[in-house]
Each structure stands twice: as structure tokens, then as C-alpha cells.
Design an enzyme around this catalytic site. Sequence first.
Site, short mmCIF file in Angstrom:
data_model
loop_
_atom_site.label_atom_id
_atom_site.label_comp_id
_atom_site.label_asym_id
_atom_site.label_seq_id
_atom_site.Cartn_x
_atom_site.Cartn_y
_atom_site.Cartn_z
N SER A 1 0.85 -1.20 0.00
CA SER A 1 0.00 0.00 0.00
C SER A 1 0.88 1.24 0.00
O SER A 1 1.66 1.46 0.94
CB SER A 1 -0.90 0.02 1.24
OG SER A 1 -1.41 1.33 1.41
N HIS B 1 -1.18 -1.42 -4.30
CA HIS B 1 -2.45 -1.09 -3.65
C HIS B 1 -2.51 0.41 -3.42
O HIS B 1 -1.62 1.00 -2.78
CB HIS B 1 -2.55 -1.85 -2.32
CG HIS B 1 -3.86 -1.71 -1.63
ND1 HIS B 1 -4.98 -2.45 -1.96
CD2 HIS B 1 -4.26 -0.89 -0.63
CE1 HIS B 1 -5.99 -2.11 -1.18
NE2 HIS B 1 -5.58 -1.15 -0.36
N ASP C 1 -4.70 3.49 -1.97
CA ASP C 1 -5.79 3.85 -1.06
C ASP C 1 -6.27 5.27 -1.35
O ASP C 1 -5.52 6.23 -1.18
CB ASP C 1 -5.30 3.76 0.39
CG ASP C 1 -5.10 2.32 0.83
OD1 ASP C 1 -6.05 1.54 0.70
OD2 ASP C 1 -3.99 1.98 1.28
N MET D 1 -8.91 8.17 -0.37
CA MET D 1 -9.74 8.59 0.78
C MET D 1 -10.22 10.02 0.59
O MET D 1 -9.47 10.85 0.09
CB MET D 1 -8.92 8.51 2.06
CG MET D 1 -8.29 7.15 2.29
SD MET D 1 -7.26 7.20 3.77
CE MET D 1 -6.73 5.50 3.82
N HIS E 1 -8.27 0.99 -4.17
CA HIS E 1 -9.23 0.81 -3.08
C HIS E 1 -9.89 2.16 -2.80
O HIS E 1 -9.27 3.05 -2.23
CB HIS E 1 -8.44 0.29 -1.86
CG HIS E 1 -9.26 0.10 -0.64
ND1 HIS E 1 -8.69 -0.11 0.60
CD2 HIS E 1 -10.60 0.07 -0.44
CE1 HIS E 1 -9.65 -0.25 1.51
NE2 HIS E 1 -10.81 -0.14 0.90
N MET F 1 -12.18 4.55 -0.95
CA MET F 1 -12.88 4.81 0.31
C MET F 1 -13.48 6.20 0.20
O MET F 1 -13.07 7.14 0.88
CB MET F 1 -11.88 4.71 1.49
CG MET F 1 -11.42 3.28 1.75
SD MET F 1 -9.88 3.20 2.71
CE MET F 1 -8.69 3.30 1.38
N MET G 1 -11.37 -5.94 5.28
CA MET G 1 -10.65 -4.94 6.08
C MET G 1 -10.40 -5.52 7.47
O MET G 1 -11.35 -5.90 8.18
CB MET G 1 -11.48 -3.66 6.21
CG MET G 1 -11.66 -2.85 4.93
SD MET G 1 -10.13 -2.40 4.11
CE MET G 1 -9.29 -1.46 5.37
N ASP H 1 -6.58 -6.49 4.26
CA ASP H 1 -6.00 -5.14 4.30
C ASP H 1 -6.08 -4.57 5.71
O ASP H 1 -7.16 -4.38 6.25
CB ASP H 1 -6.80 -4.26 3.32
CG ASP H 1 -6.24 -2.86 3.16
OD1 ASP H 1 -5.19 -2.54 3.76
OD2 ASP H 1 -6.87 -2.08 2.42
#
Length: 220
Positions: free
Chosen positions: A9, A34, A36, A38, A67, A69, A138, A176
Site C-alpha cells: 500500500s 495497492h 488507497d 480517501m 481501493h 474509500m 478490512m 488489508d
Amino acid sequence: MARTLIAPSILAADFSRLGEEVRAVEEAGADMIHIDVMDGHFVPNISIGPVVVKSIRKSTKLPFDVHLMIAPVDPYIQGFRDAGADIITVHPEAGPHVHRTLQAIRATGARAGVSLNPGTPAEAVDPIIDLADLILVMSVNPGFGGQSFIETALPKIEKLRKKIDATGRDIILEVDGGVNAKTAARVIAAGATALVAGTAVYGGDPIAYADNIAKLRTAA
Ligand code: DX5
Ligand code: ZN
């Protein structure tokens, strides 16, 4: 058994040298990157958007495991695909129609993932498993790297392993949060096939990345 996929990540990488950091883990033996994303709304932190994803796309040939979010999520799917996402993973809570969202991801040509928060039961995948190419468990509440592994992820991974086996399809089962050399073995024993690791890969000097990834593989 197929080799465990290791997905570092980049949330734990040095953002001032992101291109180099992505290249470094490719050289160190990672299988996918990966990413992330957000928004400070769905989760209490803000990270990066499609512009950054696009700019690091040229630094590696590894698949981008994105991913999301963010809520709403639907308006941003095509943008992340255009930026270079290969897998796009969403949370069922990020919109009113997760079935339609997964269809929309596949319509872009990307593979579709669904992510389950610690408070979301394994059964949430039942109505949509036919549309999932990846299920992300998660093992921390999403928003931050460096948190401790939540143990209730393990029975959930076992349940999901059975559900995936029942489909006869090769759905990636990814975990994760708080994954390190200690927790990796238990996660894999429970049936996971892919490990996301931020701190456990990017912790320490770049010289250590290959060793960090090797330790996860050995544990797995
Ligand atoms: C948390 C993110 C994770 C995080 C993992 O919301 O989804 O991918 O970066 O970080 P570590 O491996 O440090 O727990
Ligand atoms: Zn993540």
C-alpha cells in the site's frame, strides 16, 4: 496452491518520491500496487485522486489495485479507470446500489472488487458475489495505515473462502490492515490469497523492501 499476491500500500510510501517508491517495490518482488483513495467523508482522512494515479502509472507495469474509500463513488469510477486502475474496489456503504456500481466497474474493463469493513458481515457479498473479481476484507477500520490487526477478520476470511469456493470462480480474497510477518500466516491459513501491506513493506529504508516482501511470503 497459487502463490500469494503481495500488494504494497503506497499510503505508507514517501509521497515526495512516489514514482520511485512504486518502482522500488516492483523490483523488490511485489505483485500489484495497492492504492488507497480517501475523501475525508467516507473515512476520516484524505489521500490522493486520479491525477496522482495517472502520474505513477508510467513508473510500473504492475497492476493497480485501487481501493476507493469515497462516497459517492459512482461518479469517479471511469476517472480512476482512465488513470490506469486495473482493479477497482468499493465499499457497499459508499452508495445506494452496490450491484450497479460493480456492473459499472466491469463496464469500464476493470476488474471489480468489494470491500468489507470490520463491522460489515461476510453475508454482504451474497447477493453480488457473481459480480466480484476480488473481495477485500478490512482487518482495520479504513482511514489510516499503521493500525493493529482486528482478530474478527479471521473467521470472516474463513467464511468468505467457503463462499468463493462454492462459486468455482477464482475470486481474489485480499486482506488489508495490520498485515505483517506475524499476522500474514494466520490470514493465509484462513484462506486469503492476497495481502495488502503498507507499514510492513514501506517501513524502514528502501533497501529493506525486498526483505520485507520476502518475510511476508515466507510467513504466508
Ligand atoms: C487503510 C488502508 C490500508 C492501509 C494499510 O484504510 O486501506 O491499505 O494502508 O496499512 P498497514 O499495512 O500499515 O496497516
Ligand atoms: Zn486499502
